[in-house]
Write a protein that holds these residues in place. Structure first.
Motif, PDB file in Angstrom:
ATOM      1  N   LYS A  94      14.793 -14.725  -8.511  1.00 17.54           N
ATOM      2  CA  LYS A  94      15.990 -15.442  -8.933  1.00 17.54           C
ATOM      3  C   LYS A  94      15.621 -16.400 -10.042  1.00 17.54           C
ATOM      4  N   SER A  95      16.418 -16.438 -11.067  1.00 19.73           N
ATOM      5  CA  SER A  95      16.181 -17.316 -12.198  1.00 19.73           C
ATOM      6  C   SER A  95      16.365 -18.767 -11.776  1.00 19.73           C
ATOM      7  N   THR A  96      15.510 -19.674 -12.256  1.00 19.09           N
ATOM      8  CA  THR A  96      15.603 -21.093 -11.893  1.00 19.09           C
ATOM      9  C   THR A  96      16.271 -21.910 -12.994  1.00 19.09           C
ATOM     10  N   ASP A  97      16.943 -21.249 -13.931  1.00 17.18           N
ATOM     11  CA  ASP A  97      17.618 -21.976 -15.020  1.00 17.18           C
ATOM     12  C   ASP A  97      18.674 -22.877 -14.472  1.00 17.18           C
TER      13      ASP A  97
END
Length: 137
Positions: free
Chosen positions: A134-137
């Motif tokens: 999962k992207s942490t942006d």
């Protein structure tokens, strides 16, 4: 001006503390022994023995460093002696084998004897594992 009075009244109501005491009929029961163990056929036996606590108790967990644990393999006592390191953790120089049943008996003064039993199942084989990062942006 009218708005300021409403804001002051609303703030006073919001900041007023309310407290209600509830009486629960909890009874104190004599502590019992608690055994915690995870067996693996890849490592020696390690387990802990402690005492149960009341749900509202805020003291430290009480570990039992001098319990007399007996370990059985298929209802026959193992000829091993658990060694405590002084903090309630016990080590046994024995590796459990798959397909055998292991039972722990732990008696201690002023507490009843506790028993735990488990059959060592064959290890689970993981054929594949997938996931998505999962992207942490």
């Amino acid at each position: 001006m009218k708005k300021l009075i409403y804001i002051i009244i609303a703030s006073a109501i919001a900041l007023t503390a309310c407290e209600k005491t509830l009486d629960f009929p909890f009874e104190y029961k004599q502590p019992k022994l608690v055994l915690n163990c995870v067996l693996s056929n890849a490592s020696q036996i390690e387990f802990t023995v402690g005492r149960s606590m009341h749900m509202l108790d805020t003291k430290e967990i009480v570990m039992i460093p001098d319990a007399d644990a007996i370990i059985f393999e298929d209802d026959k006592p193992l000829q091993v002696v658990p060694v405590s390191n002084g903090d309630g953790t016990y080590y046994v120089a024995y590796i459990p084998m798959v397909g055998h049943t292991y039972k722990f008996q732990v008696p201690k003064d002023k507490c009843e004897t506790i028993e735990a039993e488990v059959k060592m199942a064959a290890p689970t084989t993981i054929n594949s594992l997938s996931g998505k990062l999962k992207s942490t942006d």
